[in-house]
Scaffold this motif. Structure first.
Motif, short mmCIF file in Angstrom:
data_model
loop_
_atom_site.label_atom_id
_atom_site.label_comp_id
_atom_site.label_asym_id
_atom_site.label_seq_id
_atom_site.Cartn_x
_atom_site.Cartn_y
_atom_site.Cartn_z
N GLY A 224 0.62 -1.19 0.06
CA GLY A 224 0.37 -0.11 -0.39
C GLY A 224 0.97 1.65 0.03
N LEU A 225 1.84 1.14 0.19
CA LEU A 225 3.04 2.56 0.28
C LEU A 225 3.41 2.78 -1.36
N THR A 226 2.27 3.40 -2.19
CA THR A 226 2.92 3.08 -4.17
C THR A 226 3.82 4.44 -3.75
N TYR A 227 4.11 4.50 -4.98
CA TYR A 227 4.85 6.26 -5.40
C TYR A 227 3.94 7.01 -5.03
N GLU A 228 2.92 7.02 -5.30
CA GLU A 228 2.14 8.33 -5.11
C GLU A 228 2.29 8.13 -3.69
N LYS A 229 1.90 7.74 -2.69
CA LYS A 229 1.85 7.95 -0.90
C LYS A 229 2.65 8.20 -0.30
#
Length: 247
Positions: free
Chosen positions: A51-56
């Motif tokens: 759940g730790l995407t680049y966007e996040k």
């Protein structure tokens, strides 16, 4: 053929990949650029799965940039082969957050990799200490990885040859607007002496120093050093990358 597997565990992430002809050289052996690209992609996929995407991470102003990588090729993967790529975080060393990998098949180990990453505020481009990372607790690898440590690569002051110029073109770029880290493997191989281009390295090291962007021209220089070849790509603001090929 069955679907490729993806396995997320507390301290590891596994993703299967089938190599295609485009991943390989004229002898159907995985190119170094392919191995570098796999390392970068699987690191991102690990965090995406958590759940730790680049966007996040961008929103949190805590993103990673690949700084150095070292790989050891035990057996070179080949075209159409299905491989397991497993990655683990491996703690912190000085200013670097470390990540390790193994690429395997049914017969055992193919490639082992160690990498160093820096933590950066994407808005200010300021490098931050690993201890300021808040997105998750960093893990450590529970097993020994048979790969060399990343190292600082320096070319000698004398005996360096001018290899020519490499202009950065559109197809070199990634979503960050600079040359994709894996592409530097092809940069290196395109400028190696012809006899070395035919060989598979036992080990490969690369340092990423400054980003290279569209239209820039890198001056490629290099030298032989025993059974090794050292190379640099020099941009308008200094060294963009340094590489060491061990044959």
């Amino acid at each position: 053929m069955s679907d490729l597997r993806e396995v997320l565990q507390e301290n590891s992430y596994l993703r299967q990949k089938q190599l295609i002809f485009a991943d390989c050289d004229r002898y159907q052996r995985a190119r170094v650029s392919t191995l570098l690209s796999i390392a970068a992609a699987v690191a991102g996929a690990d965090y995406d799965a958590r759940g730790l995407t680049y966007e996040k991470l961008y929103e949190m102003r805590e993103v990673f940039l690949l700084s150095r990588i070292a790989l050891r090729i035990h057996r070179c993967p080949r075209a159409l082969q299905v491989v397991d790529v497993t990655t683990w975080e491996d703690g912190v060393k000085a200013a670097h957050m470390q990540r390790v990998y193994e690429i395997t098949d049914r017969e055992g180990l193919l490639v082992s990799i160690r990498s160093d990453w820096i933590l950066v505020d994407p808005q200010t481009r300021r490098i931050m200490r690993p201890g300021t990372f808040t997105a998750k607790k960093l893990g450590t690898c529970p097993k020994a990885i048979d790969a060399p440590e990343p190292r600082k690569i320096l070319l000698p002051r004398e005996g360096v040859e001018d290899l020519g110029a490499r202009k950065v073109v559109w197809s070199d770029l990634d979503g960050n607007g600079h040359v994709y880290s894996g592409n530097y493997g092809d940069f290196v191989w395109d400028y190696l002496p012809a006899d070395l281009q035919e060989k598979v390295p036992r080990e490969f090291f690369i340092n990423y120093s400054k980003e290279a962007t569209l239209g820039q021209e890198l001056r490629m220089v290099g030298c032989r050093k025993g059974g090794e070849y050292l190379m640099e790509g020099l941009g308008p603001e200094g060294v963009c990358f340094s590489a060491q090929c061990v044959f």
